[in-house]
Motif scaffolding. Structure first.
Motif, mmCIF file in Angstrom:
data_model
loop_
_atom_site.group_PDB
_atom_site.id
_atom_site.type_symbol
_atom_site.label_atom_id
_atom_site.label_comp_id
_atom_site.label_asym_id
_atom_site.label_seq_id
_atom_site.Cartn_x
_atom_site.Cartn_y
_atom_site.Cartn_z
ATOM 1 N N LYS A 1 -24.300 -20.998 -20.742
ATOM 2 C CA LYS A 1 -24.512 -20.277 -22.331
ATOM 3 C C LYS A 1 -25.195 -20.554 -23.112
ATOM 4 C CE LYS A 1 -20.701 -19.963 -24.918
ATOM 5 N NZ LYS A 1 -19.057 -19.452 -24.869
ATOM 6 N N TYR A 2 -25.811 -22.428 -23.287
ATOM 7 C CA TYR A 2 -26.172 -23.142 -24.160
ATOM 8 C C TYR A 2 -27.789 -23.897 -23.652
ATOM 9 C CZ TYR A 2 -22.809 -22.507 -26.944
ATOM 10 O OH TYR A 2 -21.516 -21.988 -27.368
ATOM 11 N N ASN B 1 -20.719 -23.098 -20.528
ATOM 12 C CA ASN B 1 -21.118 -24.018 -21.981
ATOM 13 C C ASN B 1 -22.774 -24.340 -21.699
ATOM 14 O OD1 ASN B 1 -19.020 -23.539 -23.518
ATOM 15 N ND2 ASN B 1 -18.747 -25.707 -23.461
ATOM 16 N N GLY C 1 -18.573 -17.145 -29.038
ATOM 17 C CA GLY C 1 -17.509 -18.523 -28.266
ATOM 18 C C GLY C 1 -16.714 -18.314 -29.075
ATOM 19 N N ALA C 2 -15.291 -18.736 -29.149
ATOM 20 C CA ALA C 2 -13.952 -18.882 -29.685
ATOM 21 C C ALA C 2 -14.014 -20.916 -29.675
ATOM 22 C CB ALA C 2 -12.932 -19.108 -28.822
ATOM 23 N N GLY C 3 -14.906 -21.404 -29.582
ATOM 24 C CA GLY C 3 -14.850 -23.309 -29.589
ATOM 25 C C GLY C 3 -13.951 -23.307 -29.068
ATOM 26 N N ILE D 1 -27.482 -30.841 -28.818
ATOM 27 C CA ILE D 1 -26.897 -31.141 -29.930
ATOM 28 C C ILE D 1 -26.980 -31.992 -30.756
ATOM 29 C CG2 ILE D 1 -23.688 -31.321 -30.624
ATOM 30 C CD1 ILE D 1 -23.730 -30.285 -27.629
ATOM 31 N N ASP E 1 -27.933 -30.309 -19.070
ATOM 32 C CA ASP E 1 -28.032 -29.062 -18.558
ATOM 33 C C ASP E 1 -29.864 -29.220 -19.952
ATOM 34 O OD1 ASP E 1 -28.360 -28.337 -21.886
ATOM 35 O OD2 ASP E 1 -25.918 -28.410 -21.141
ATOM 36 N N GLY F 1 -13.265 -24.335 -25.699
ATOM 37 C CA GLY F 1 -13.489 -24.701 -24.156
ATOM 38 C C GLY F 1 -12.950 -26.721 -24.004
ATOM 39 N N LEU F 2 -14.543 -26.876 -24.862
ATOM 40 C CA LEU F 2 -14.143 -28.255 -24.557
ATOM 41 C C LEU F 2 -12.853 -29.065 -25.196
ATOM 42 C CD1 LEU F 2 -17.803 -29.302 -26.347
ATOM 43 C CD2 LEU F 2 -17.301 -30.108 -24.160
ATOM 44 N N TYR G 1 -13.834 -25.793 -33.193
ATOM 45 C CA TYR G 1 -15.227 -26.277 -33.540
ATOM 46 C C TYR G 1 -16.492 -25.552 -32.716
ATOM 47 C CZ TYR G 1 -18.097 -28.778 -36.313
ATOM 48 O OH TYR G 1 -19.214 -29.721 -36.594
ATOM 49 N N ARG G 2 -17.223 -24.748 -33.460
ATOM 50 C CA ARG G 2 -18.301 -24.844 -33.026
ATOM 51 C C ARG G 2 -19.680 -25.243 -34.160
ATOM 52 N NH1 ARG G 2 -19.349 -19.080 -31.550
ATOM 53 N NH2 ARG G 2 -20.472 -20.023 -30.164
ATOM 54 N N ILE G 3 -21.021 -25.444 -33.711
ATOM 55 C CA ILE G 3 -21.864 -24.913 -34.261
ATOM 56 C C ILE G 3 -23.163 -24.258 -34.609
ATOM 57 C CG2 ILE G 3 -24.481 -26.365 -34.196
ATOM 58 C CD1 ILE G 3 -23.068 -28.277 -31.977
ATOM 59 N N ILE H 1 -17.549 -31.485 -31.456
ATOM 60 C CA ILE H 1 -17.610 -30.476 -30.733
ATOM 61 C C ILE H 1 -16.225 -30.638 -29.773
ATOM 62 C CG2 ILE H 1 -19.871 -29.374 -30.886
ATOM 63 C CD1 ILE H 1 -20.167 -31.549 -27.892
ATOM 64 N N SER I 1 -29.015 -31.504 -22.708
ATOM 65 C CA SER I 1 -27.387 -32.499 -23.100
ATOM 66 C C SER I 1 -26.808 -32.640 -22.259
ATOM 67 C CB SER I 1 -25.900 -31.201 -23.634
ATOM 68 O OG SER I 1 -27.049 -30.767 -24.805
HETATM 69 P P1 ADP Z 1 -18.083 -22.297 -27.772
HETATM 70 O O1 ADP Z 1 -18.555 -22.294 -26.462
HETATM 71 O O2 ADP Z 1 -16.816 -21.251 -26.861
HETATM 72 O O3 ADP Z 1 -17.850 -22.130 -29.233
HETATM 73 P P2 ADP Z 1 -17.040 -24.970 -27.401
HETATM 74 O O4 ADP Z 1 -15.488 -26.135 -27.525
HETATM 75 O O5 ADP Z 1 -16.969 -25.186 -25.339
HETATM 76 O O6 ADP Z 1 -16.558 -23.452 -27.505
HETATM 77 O O7 ADP Z 1 -18.456 -25.884 -27.621
HETATM 78 C C1 ADP Z 1 -17.693 -26.319 -28.884
HETATM 79 C C2 ADP Z 1 -19.344 -26.343 -29.058
HETATM 80 O O8 ADP Z 1 -20.159 -27.212 -28.602
HETATM 81 C C3 ADP Z 1 -20.188 -24.907 -29.443
HETATM 82 O O9 ADP Z 1 -20.537 -23.732 -29.664
HETATM 83 C C4 ADP Z 1 -21.144 -25.346 -28.876
HETATM 84 O O10 ADP Z 1 -22.303 -25.306 -30.261
HETATM 85 C C5 ADP Z 1 -21.174 -27.100 -28.698
HETATM 86 N N1 ADP Z 1 -22.332 -26.474 -27.354
HETATM 87 C C6 ADP Z 1 -21.016 -27.059 -25.679
HETATM 88 N N2 ADP Z 1 -21.218 -27.101 -25.102
HETATM 89 C C7 ADP Z 1 -22.958 -27.522 -24.964
HETATM 90 C C8 ADP Z 1 -24.320 -27.292 -24.531
HETATM 91 N N3 ADP Z 1 -24.161 -27.692 -22.737
HETATM 92 N N4 ADP Z 1 -25.815 -27.088 -24.735
HETATM 93 C C9 ADP Z 1 -25.230 -27.618 -26.526
HETATM 94 N N5 ADP Z 1 -24.427 -27.322 -27.204
HETATM 95 C C10 ADP Z 1 -22.961 -27.079 -26.671
#
Ligand code: ADP
Length: 521
Positions: free
Chosen positions: A425-426, A422, A479-481, A455, A450, A483-484, A468-470, A463, A508
């Motif tokens: 990715k972000y 993540n 992404g599939a929402g 966020i 990072d 990971g977290l 749940y995704r932003i 999240i 974050s």
């Molecule tokens: P995905 O990455 O597949 O969307 P996650 O469950 O890993 O699913 O994350 C959920 C949401 O949290 C992400 O869609 C993103 O918006 C936010 N997020 C997670 N990690 C970070 C990060 N390091 N920086 C910014 N936003 C993040």
């Protein structure tokens, strides 16, 4: 017609009564004193002097003076050695008359009643703790044991209303053999005392049963019961059943005892109602869980099944996209790329669903071993560095010399990887990622920071929820929402906590804790 007594007759009448009488003139001199006064205060007639020396007479004398001064009657009680004496002082213009009555036996009765009342209150308090027990049988048996001792009870019957059969079933009892209980297991409405109580929802109390011809009491008469009280058990206006108590040693109950039984029966009614409700809810919960398991299994199966054709869609689309011998037109390529993007997204969703179901349903035992966080981090770095390099990002690892931890290495690695992925990715190209660790309250706290997009505060809690995704239109990050959500589950399973803080636009920090010492379970 009013008879006028001559003084000698009046005096002889006063000499015969058991109440004491003293008459005094305004100078305080005794003008008359009857025999009963000496008897009451345990003195002989010749000891008149000693009468006024008695300790209790201090109060009597004081009140006599008050009555004269105020010219009003005064009534009070004094204790004279073992006796309780009621004193009435009547002032008049020519002197005062004082009456003394022996209240000792009356006081004794009062005290006995008060003691009994106190005992009943104590008993009612003592029984209330029983209602915290879970099993109705356990509650009623314990309750009966306490009551039986105090009220001389021999039997109790607890009938429960069975709506499906519209009759009563003996659920709990004491004081009769099992075989007899089986014989009286079912009662119809209107049958015997309990059936009548259930039918009319009214308490029935019967005394002197051994001499009674009442048909309703013949059943309990057969058990040698003489006094019997049966209460309807009603909770929120609904009949739960009946609860009755009987004694073969006594032929009646006092009002206070009946009051106690009434209070207890009310408590039993709501306790039983609650117990039945809990049993019903537990059953429903089990059914719902079973249905949920089948649903989960179905979703899992479907996701697995759909992955296979999806993989071939992705595979063939890739072949089409990269086919150099028979290249696609620009327009066709764009369309195939859209198919690929959508298919990959769908695949990520299926993988997410399958992973969560696995986590939820496979409560695999923790595979705990001693690990070093540095080693785990280095392994994860190996996997993540190529992706970070492709974005020209710098990862600074400050984790070193952490104490060994007994935990599940695979789960910790998965957590670390998800958070690192993540972070990469972000975070925009040329961004920074920093890994650090510290000891906090007997836990190792690992932080992945990072310099990414950040966020919003109101999203930080959300999240971690599955799927749940932003939504960010500009960045369009796939992404599939899940990971977290997986991180949260895993950290919870290894006995830690997880959280995040962030400054939108600046970066974050995600953290998780690992317990330093876990008991071997
Ligand atoms: P995905 O990455 O597949 O969307 P996650 O469950 O890993 O699913 O994350 C959920 C949401 O949290 C992400 O869609 C993103 O918006 C936010 N997020 C997670 N990690 C970070 C990060 N390091 N920086 C910014 N936003 C993040």
């Amino acid at each position: 017609m009013k008879q006028i007594l001559d003084p000698s007759q009046a005096i002889s009448a006063l000499e015969r009564i058991s109440d004491g009488v003293i008459c005094l003139n305004l100078q305080g001199e005794i003008t008359y004193i009857n025999k009963a006064v000496f008897h009451l205060f345990g003195l002989k007639e010749e000891d008149q002097e000693q009468l006024f020396q008695k300790e209790c007479f201090k109060e009597i004398k004081y009140n006599m003076m008050q009555a004269i001064n105020q010219m009003s009657e005064i009534h009070f009680e004094v204790q004279c050695s073992v006796k309780w004496i009621e004193v009435d002082v009547y002032p008049a213009s020519d002197g005062i008359t004082v009456l003394f009555s022996d209240w000792t036996s009356r006081k004794k009765v009062e005290r006995t009643i008060a003691e009994k009342q106190e005992k009943l209150i104590l008993l009612s308090e003592a029984t209330s703790h029983l209602f915290s027990k879970k099993e109705p049988k356990e509650i009623l048996d314990a309750l009966f044991k306490e009551l039986a001792e105090y009220l001389d009870l021999n039997v109790y019957f607890n009938y429960i209303y069975e709506p499906s059969r519209n009759n009563l079933r003996l659920m709990n009892y004491s004081g009769i053999p099992k075989q007899t209980a089986e014989e009286i297991q079912w009662l119809n409405f209107g049958e015997a005392v309990c059936g009548c109580v259930a039918r009319d929802c009214e308490r029935i109390v019967v005394y002197d049963i051994d001499r009674s011809d009442d048909v309703r009491v013949q059943l309990v008469k057969g058990f040698g019961i003489k006094a019997y009280a049966c209460h309807p058990l009603i909770s929120y206006g609904k009949l739960i059943g009946t609860l009755s108590f009987g004694s073969s040693k006594r032929s009646s109950f006092s009002d206070a005892e009946l009051e106690l039984l009434y209070t207890i029966c009310n408590q039993v009614a709501s306790t039983l109602d609650r117990a039945f409700l809990i049993a019903e809810l537990t059953l429903k919960k089990e059914e719902a869980e079973k249905a949920n398991r089948s649903k989960t299994e179905f979703i899992s199966m479907i996701s697995h099944e759909l992955r296979t054709p999806l993989n071939s869609i992705i595979g063939f689309s890739q072949i089409l996209e990269g086919d150099s011998r028979d290249p696609l037109s620009i327009g066709q390529k764009e369309k195939v790329q859209k198919v690929l993007k959508a298919s990959r997204h769908l695949l990520a969703l299926f993988n997410g669903i399958i992973n969560t179901i696995k986590l939820d349903t496979n409560h695999l035992p923790l595979n705990r071993e001693y690990i070093n966080m540095e080693t785990v981090v280095l392994e994860c770095m190996k996997m993540i560095t190529p992706i970070a390099d492709s974005k020209d990002m710098k990862i600074t690892n400050l984790i070193e010399e952490t104490p060994p931890l007994k935990t599940d290495a695979t789960k910790v690695t998965q957590v670390m990887l998800n958070l690192l992925e993540n972070a990469v990715k972000y975070t925009q190209e040329k961004g920074q990622i920093t890994l650090s660790a510290q000891l906090e309250n007997n836990h190792l706290k690992v932080v992945i920071s990072d310099s990414g997009i950040g966020i919003p505060v109101e999203e930080l809690e959300k999240i971690f929820a599955p799927f749940y995704r932003i939504f960010n239109d500009e960045l369009n990050i796939e992404g599939a929402g899940m990971g977290l959500a997986i991180v949260k589950q895993l950290v919870y399973q290894i006995g830690g906590k997880v959280g995040a803080y962030s400054v939108p636009g600046k970066g974050s920090s995600f953290w998780f804790t690992l317990p330093m010492e876990e008991d071997d379970k």
